[in-house]
Design a protein around this motif. Sequence first.
Motif, PDB file in Angstrom:
ATOM      1  N   THR A 195      -5.723   2.565   2.163  1.00 41.36           N
ATOM      2  CA  THR A 195      -4.985   3.334   1.155  1.00 41.36           C
ATOM      3  C   THR A 195      -5.849   3.612  -0.068  1.00 41.36           C
ATOM      4  O   THR A 195      -5.888   4.742  -0.569  1.00 41.36           O
ATOM      5  CB  THR A 195      -3.714   2.571   0.716  1.00 41.36           C
ATOM      6  OG1 THR A 195      -2.923   2.323   1.862  1.00 41.36           O
ATOM      7  CG2 THR A 195      -2.924   3.355  -0.298  1.00 41.36           C
ATOM      8  N   LEU A 199       1.715   2.670   3.565  1.00 41.78           N
ATOM      9  CA  LEU A 199       0.645   1.706   3.843  1.00 41.78           C
ATOM     10  C   LEU A 199       0.676   0.545   2.848  1.00 41.78           C
ATOM     11  O   LEU A 199       0.473  -0.615   3.220  1.00 41.78           O
ATOM     12  CB  LEU A 199      -0.719   2.392   3.818  1.00 41.78           C
ATOM     13  CG  LEU A 199      -1.069   3.231   5.038  1.00 41.78           C
ATOM     14  CD1 LEU A 199      -2.370   3.982   4.806  1.00 41.78           C
ATOM     15  CD2 LEU A 199      -1.180   2.361   6.267  1.00 41.78           C
ATOM     16  N   SER A 231       3.467  -1.673   3.853  1.00 38.10           N
ATOM     17  CA  SER A 231       3.129  -2.497   5.022  1.00 38.10           C
ATOM     18  C   SER A 231       2.243  -3.673   4.617  1.00 38.10           C
ATOM     19  O   SER A 231       2.368  -4.765   5.172  1.00 38.10           O
ATOM     20  CB  SER A 231       2.469  -1.653   6.107  1.00 38.10           C
ATOM     21  OG  SER A 231       1.167  -1.274   5.730  1.00 38.10           O
ATOM     22  N   THR A 232       1.373  -3.467   3.633  1.00 35.32           N
ATOM     23  CA  THR A 232       0.558  -4.568   3.124  1.00 35.32           C
ATOM     24  C   THR A 232       1.446  -5.629   2.492  1.00 35.32           C
ATOM     25  O   THR A 232       1.291  -6.823   2.748  1.00 35.32           O
ATOM     26  CB  THR A 232      -0.458  -4.049   2.084  1.00 35.32           C
ATOM     27  OG1 THR A 232      -1.302  -3.094   2.703  1.00 35.32           O
ATOM     28  CG2 THR A 232      -1.289  -5.176   1.520  1.00 35.32           C
ATOM     29  N   PRO A 259      -4.651  -2.133   5.694  1.00 36.63           N
ATOM     30  CA  PRO A 259      -3.954  -0.975   5.131  1.00 36.63           C
ATOM     31  C   PRO A 259      -4.189  -0.825   3.628  1.00 36.63           C
ATOM     32  O   PRO A 259      -4.209   0.292   3.113  1.00 36.63           O
ATOM     33  CB  PRO A 259      -2.475  -1.223   5.445  1.00 36.63           C
ATOM     34  CG  PRO A 259      -2.364  -2.643   5.778  1.00 36.63           C
ATOM     35  CD  PRO A 259      -3.711  -3.100   6.249  1.00 36.63           C
ATOM     36  N   GLN A 301       0.663   7.052   1.769  1.00 33.16           N
ATOM     37  CA  GLN A 301      -0.079   5.973   1.127  1.00 33.16           C
ATOM     38  C   GLN A 301       0.873   4.871   0.667  1.00 33.16           C
ATOM     39  O   GLN A 301       0.561   3.682   0.778  1.00 33.16           O
ATOM     40  CB  GLN A 301      -0.883   6.517  -0.052  1.00 33.16           C
ATOM     41  CG  GLN A 301      -1.993   7.437   0.385  1.00 33.16           C
ATOM     42  CD  GLN A 301      -2.557   8.254  -0.757  1.00 33.16           C
ATOM     43  OE1 GLN A 301      -1.934   8.415  -1.807  1.00 33.16           O
ATOM     44  NE2 GLN A 301      -3.750   8.792  -0.546  1.00 33.16           N
TER      45      GLN A 301
END
Length: 145
Positions: free
Chosen positions: A131, A87, A90-91, A127, A84
Motif C-alpha cells: 500500500t 489493504l 487487511s493489515t 499489504p 489501498q
Amino acid sequence: MELVNGQRVLGLLQLPVATVGAGLAVFGSRALVRLPPPATGGLFGPAIALLTLSLVVWAGLFLLPLGLLIPPTGRYGIEFDDNQRRLLMSTTITVAIGPFAGVGMAFVTPWIVPQTLTLSTCVALLPLGATLLWRAGQALRSHAA
C-alpha cells in the motif's frame, strides 16, 4: 467563533498515530534483535522482556495502519483510495488476529507461538508495504506530470 469539527480533529491525528505506531514497531523490533540469549540462571526475566517487546511491536504494527486509515483533513495527511484502504484494513485485521492464532496453537506445542507471531507479523507487513509503495508511486507520478 467556529466550533472545531470532530472529523477535522480526528483527521489531524492521522500522521501522529501512524508515526507513533511506526516508532513502536521499529523500537520494539530493534530491541528484540538486540536481546541477549538467556542466561543459565533462569528464564523468567528474558521471557518477560521477550513478551513485553513483542507487545510493543504488536501495538506499533496495529497503530500504524490504523492511523493511516484515519481520513485526512484538508491538505494535512495522506489520502488513500478504496483499494489501498482495503489493504490497510487487511493489515490491521492480520495484526489483530495473528497473536490469537499463535496462542491458540500453544496447546499443540508451546514453541509454535513465537513462530506464528513472527509469521503473522511478516504477513501483515506485505499489504502494508504494498500500500505504501503504491501510494508513493502515485504521488511521484502526479508530481512528475
